[in-house]
Design a protein around this motif. Structure first.
Motif, short mmCIF file in Angstrom:
data_model
loop_
_atom_site.label_atom_id
_atom_site.label_comp_id
_atom_site.label_asym_id
_atom_site.label_seq_id
_atom_site.Cartn_x
_atom_site.Cartn_y
_atom_site.Cartn_z
N VAL A 11 -71.78 -17.22 -46.29
CA VAL A 11 -72.19 -18.55 -46.46
C VAL A 11 -72.94 -19.20 -45.33
O VAL A 11 -74.22 -19.87 -45.51
CB VAL A 11 -70.85 -19.49 -46.65
N ILE A 12 -72.60 -19.02 -44.28
CA ILE A 12 -73.36 -19.47 -43.06
C ILE A 12 -74.85 -18.86 -42.85
O ILE A 12 -75.70 -19.60 -42.63
CB ILE A 12 -72.49 -19.30 -41.83
N LEU A 70 -73.42 -26.58 -47.28
CA LEU A 70 -73.44 -26.50 -45.70
C LEU A 70 -74.77 -26.88 -45.32
O LEU A 70 -74.91 -27.49 -44.51
CB LEU A 70 -72.74 -25.19 -45.49
N ARG A 87 -71.75 -11.03 -49.18
CA ARG A 87 -70.34 -11.46 -49.09
C ARG A 87 -69.38 -10.15 -49.23
O ARG A 87 -69.91 -8.97 -49.83
CB ARG A 87 -70.11 -12.34 -50.47
N HIS A 119 -69.63 -19.55 -53.83
CA HIS A 119 -70.18 -19.15 -52.51
C HIS A 119 -71.75 -19.78 -52.56
O HIS A 119 -71.94 -20.14 -51.44
CB HIS A 119 -70.37 -17.75 -52.37
N LEU A 131 -71.50 -23.13 -51.86
CA LEU A 131 -70.78 -23.59 -50.43
C LEU A 131 -72.15 -23.41 -49.45
O LEU A 131 -72.44 -24.20 -48.71
CB LEU A 131 -69.88 -22.49 -50.14
N VAL A 181 -63.05 -16.32 -49.46
CA VAL A 181 -64.44 -16.90 -48.96
C VAL A 181 -65.01 -16.06 -47.79
O VAL A 181 -64.29 -15.92 -46.69
CB VAL A 181 -64.36 -18.57 -48.53
N SER A 182 -66.37 -15.66 -48.08
CA SER A 182 -67.06 -15.03 -47.05
C SER A 182 -67.69 -16.00 -46.10
O SER A 182 -68.92 -16.02 -46.38
CB SER A 182 -67.81 -13.75 -47.45
N TRP A 183 -67.25 -16.23 -45.08
CA TRP A 183 -67.86 -17.53 -44.37
C TRP A 183 -69.14 -16.83 -43.84
O TRP A 183 -69.88 -17.69 -43.46
CB TRP A 183 -66.80 -18.22 -43.35
#
Length: 298
Positions: A30-31, A121, A96, A114, A117, A25-27
């Motif tokens: 995502v953020i 989020l 990502r 992704h 997510l 996961v490439s947070w």
């Protein structure tokens, strides 16, 4: 001599790729996508609110109708999901990390995850920190429906309160009138305006659903003395006015219940359409992330 364990068959297969030790996961992506989605959603909702104010008008036969306004709101809600989560999902897919150790179907799944997510989020942040328009509207509609329902349940009491001044004070005034009521109603005419007392008696009768024999006898004599008419005519007038008061209270109760039911149905319909739009946003974010991921890997 040191004994070596045989290598399992699944590890010998060239088709099986052992994943990296770190998370797939490439947070950061995502953020970033969630922030973009929240910002675009807020911007589009503000723009839609402005368009809504331009579409409605306080003047009769001007501006959009209630049905057109409701349909337009739902359409704009879906457009907001399409634009906000389409861009956010695509950006997250492009940002990502490139996976060199995964096959095509695995990459497709990760890109989809992704995008999902990003939607999840953004939705959580909006609900916790900002509050969503759907939640606000549904809450307002629910409160309006509950208020209207309460008005419907106490409609008769409301009519009584309007006629008598309302509340405990009205009940105490009625009891005071009863204690000070003269034996001859004609004497009350000479003491001043008898309308407040008559209002309190009628209000109590409407609230209780009937006029007590004592109050009826007193009002007949009082009407006869004030209007200078026979008691038979006074009785007819009293019966007519009492019936009109009860009918008005019943109409008010019916209208309040119908308004409450309409508000309930509107809130339920909007909740279902808002739910559908959120699912649409999740799909758009997931699909857009796969497109961004493919562009990233080119």
């Amino acid at each position: 001599m040191q004994r070596t364990e045989p290598i399992p068959a699944y590890a010998q297969s060239p088709d099986i790729l052992v994943g990296p030790a770190h998370s797939a996961v490439s947070w950061g992506a995502v953020i970033a996508g969630a922030v973009i989605a929240a910002a675009l959603t807020a911007t589009l909702i503000i723009g839609g609110t402005g368009l809504g104010f331009l579409a409605v008008s306080p003047w009769h036969s001007e501006g959009a109708s209630g049905t057109a306004f409701a349909v337009g709101t739902l359409v704009w809600l879906f457009v907001t999901q399409l634009i906000a989560y389409g861009i956010a999902g695509y950006v997250a897919g492009r940002l990502r990390t490139k996976w060199t150790d995964a096959r095509g179907d695995e990459i497709y799944f990760r890109d989809t995850a992704h995008g999902f997510l990003v939607w999840a989020l953004s939705a959580v942040v909006s609900l916790v920190l900002l509050g969503t328009t759907a939640a606000s509207v549904v809450s307002g509609a629910s409160q309006a429906g509950a208020s209207l329902a309460g008005s419907g349940a106490g409609a008769i009491s409301a009519v009584a309160g309007q006629a008598a001044g309302g509340g405990e004070r009205s009940a105490m005034d009625y009891l005071t009138d009863t204690m000070l009521r003269p034996a001859d109603p004609a004497q009350a005419v000479g003491q001043g305006d008898v309308r407040p007392e008559v209002n309190r008696i009628l209000a109590r009768s409407v609230a209780q659903g009937k006029l007590s024999p004592e109050d009826q006898s007193y009002l007949v004599k009082l009407i006869s003395a004030c209007a200078g008419i026979p008691e038979v005519e006074a009785q007819r007038r009293l019966s007519q006015v009492t019936a009109q008061a009860v009918e008005s209270a019943q109409d008010l109760k019916k209208n309040a219940k119908e308004a409450a039911d309409a508000a309930r149905k509107a809130a339920a319909a909007f909740s279902l359409w808002a739910f559908a739009s959120l699912l649409f946003g999740a799909f758009i974010a997931s699909f857009a992330a796969t497109i961004g991921g493919r562009a990233r890997d080119l």
